[in-house]
Scaffold this active site. Structure first.
Site, PDB file in Angstrom:
ATOM      1  N   HIS A 104       0.871  -1.182   0.000  1.00 32.63           N
ATOM      2  CA  HIS A 104       0.000   0.000   0.000  1.00 32.63           C
ATOM      3  C   HIS A 104       0.902   1.224   0.000  1.00 32.63           C
ATOM      4  O   HIS A 104       1.683   1.438   0.932  1.00 32.63           O
ATOM      5  CB  HIS A 104      -0.914   0.008   1.219  1.00 32.63           C
ATOM      6  CG  HIS A 104      -1.916   1.124   1.186  1.00 32.63           C
ATOM      7  ND1 HIS A 104      -3.178   0.982   0.635  1.00 32.63           N
ATOM      8  CD2 HIS A 104      -1.826   2.416   1.603  1.00 32.63           C
ATOM      9  CE1 HIS A 104      -3.827   2.129   0.726  1.00 32.63           C
ATOM     10  NE2 HIS A 104      -3.030   3.012   1.302  1.00 32.63           N
ATOM     11  N   CYS A 105       0.785   2.026  -1.046  1.00 29.79           N
ATOM     12  CA  CYS A 105       1.706   3.158  -1.223  1.00 29.79           C
ATOM     13  C   CYS A 105       1.054   4.456  -0.754  1.00 29.79           C
ATOM     14  O   CYS A 105       0.049   4.895  -1.327  1.00 29.79           O
ATOM     15  CB  CYS A 105       2.097   3.271  -2.697  1.00 29.79           C
ATOM     16  SG  CYS A 105       3.273   4.604  -3.020  1.00 29.79           S
ATOM     17  N   PRO A 106       1.604   5.100   0.267  1.00 27.04           N
ATOM     18  CA  PRO A 106       1.023   6.369   0.735  1.00 27.04           C
ATOM     19  C   PRO A 106       1.241   7.509  -0.255  1.00 27.04           C
ATOM     20  O   PRO A 106       0.495   8.491  -0.232  1.00 27.04           O
ATOM     21  CB  PRO A 106       1.771   6.631   2.056  1.00 27.04           C
ATOM     22  CG  PRO A 106       3.062   5.889   1.913  1.00 27.04           C
ATOM     23  CD  PRO A 106       2.764   4.683   1.094  1.00 27.04           C
ATOM     24  N   ASN A 109      -1.641   7.008  -2.420  1.00 27.70           N
ATOM     25  CA  ASN A 109      -2.862   6.753  -1.648  1.00 27.70           C
ATOM     26  C   ASN A 109      -3.687   5.623  -2.266  1.00 27.70           C
ATOM     27  O   ASN A 109      -4.904   5.734  -2.435  1.00 27.70           O
ATOM     28  CB  ASN A 109      -3.706   8.023  -1.551  1.00 27.70           C
ATOM     29  CG  ASN A 109      -4.822   7.889  -0.513  1.00 27.70           C
ATOM     30  OD1 ASN A 109      -4.654   7.181   0.479  1.00 27.70           O
ATOM     31  ND2 ASN A 109      -5.942   8.557  -0.741  1.00 27.70           N
TER      32      ASN A 109
END
Length: 314
Positions: A104-106, A109
């Site tokens: 999950h890439c911040p 998002n």
């Protein structure tokens, strides 16, 4: 003029791939992996133990599943109430199971998985080229700044900031892009690097690797004209993947004759549910399986089927 054209090409490709990475919805397991209403009731009604294992085995018997939990149980998500396909994981941020989840890439998002992994790679590639291009075209003015060759205006501080920002982003992006290129060459995800996939007979960190060329085609597809464009061209459906472990899992249903056989060798059997044509043709190169088949046969000797226990894995 050449610099302006090149700049806008890199910029448009960078924005396009970034947009696709952000707004492409992660793919979830298809309905066949969800438990039926009766199976859900049976699972809730039965105490933990062999009875629950039997419910899961019955629900997964016709599904193309090779991987297991650390204890040998069928991978089940108690939040989504489904049998997890191979390489699928539950994202605690999105609160749903994501097909071939990488992370999950911040920064975007969004979850990076089967549906947008190609876009994420292109985003890294074009952002790196964009920063390198800016740093290269700004270098001569940056040198003049230190040699007092620029007019004494506020613009020279902008030049200094621009060069440092582009150079620092280039360093960080190059390491990240290089890492994901290595992942593609080995057909691994970030999660699979930290926890190798566990198959019925053993743990195999290279269980999904088919060789560099076929690994690359799984992500970018067969048509090379689409490789550099942020359009979806990955092979398969995200629920089933060809593996180098070609021995039939005895818990799976027997393979119908002439349906799933992708090799002339009788030992090369695949799950009861056939892979899509775009996936299956990756397995038609028989010589590439010889070494993997030998290793799998050796590993199979002396190993017994572990008792399956119910285990919730996120």
């Amino acid at each position: 003029v050449v610099c302006l054209v090149a700049y806008h090409i890199f910029f448009m490709l960078f924005v396009w791939s970034y947009w696709k990475t952000i707004f492409t919805l992660p793919m979830n397991p298809s309905k066949e992996f969800h438990l039926s209403y009766s199976d859900k009731e049976s699972l809730e009604r039965e105490p933990r133990g062999e009875s629950q294992q039997e419910v899961l085995r019955r629900a997964a018997k016709d599904l193309p599943i090779y991987t297991r939990t650390m204890s040998g149980a069928i991978r089940y998500c108690d939040r989504c109430h489904l049998v997890k396909p191979d390489r699928c994981h539950h994202c605690s941020v999105c609160d749903k199971c994501i097909l071939k989840m990488d992370h999950h890439c911040p920064w975007v998002n969004n979850c990076v998985g089967f549906s947008n992994y190609k876009f994420f790679l292109l985003f890294l590639a074009y952002s790196l080229l964009y920063c390198l291009f800016i740093a290269a075209t700004d270098l001569q003015y940056f040198i003049k700044f230190w040699t007092n060759g620029l007019p004494d205006t506020q613009a020279k501080f902008h030049i200094m900031f621009l060069f440092f920002a582009a150079a620092m982003f280039s360093v960080s992006l190059s390491s990240l892009f290089g890492y994901h290129c290595w992942l593609v060459s080995k057909n691994k995800s970030t999660l699979e690097v930290f926890r190798a996939p566990i198959f019925r007979h053993r743990t195999d960190k290279n269980g999904f690797s088919l060789g560099f060329s076929k690994n690359l085609r799984q992500v970018f597809g067969d048509e090379k004209k689409y490789w550099l464009l942020p359009v979806f061209s990955s092979l398969g459906d995200g629920c089933s993947f060809p593996t180098c472990l070609v021995n039939q899992d005895p818990e799976q249903a027997s393979t119908p004759v002439g349906l799933n056989s992708t090799s002339k060798n009788e030992n090369h059997l695949f799950p009861a549910k056939p892979l899509r044509d775009s996936q299956s043709h990756l397995l038609t190169d028989t010589p590439s399986w010889s070494e993997s088949s030998t290793k799998a046969e050796k590993a199979k000797v002396g190993m017994s089927n572990p008792a399956l226990t119910m285990e919730n894995e996120t």
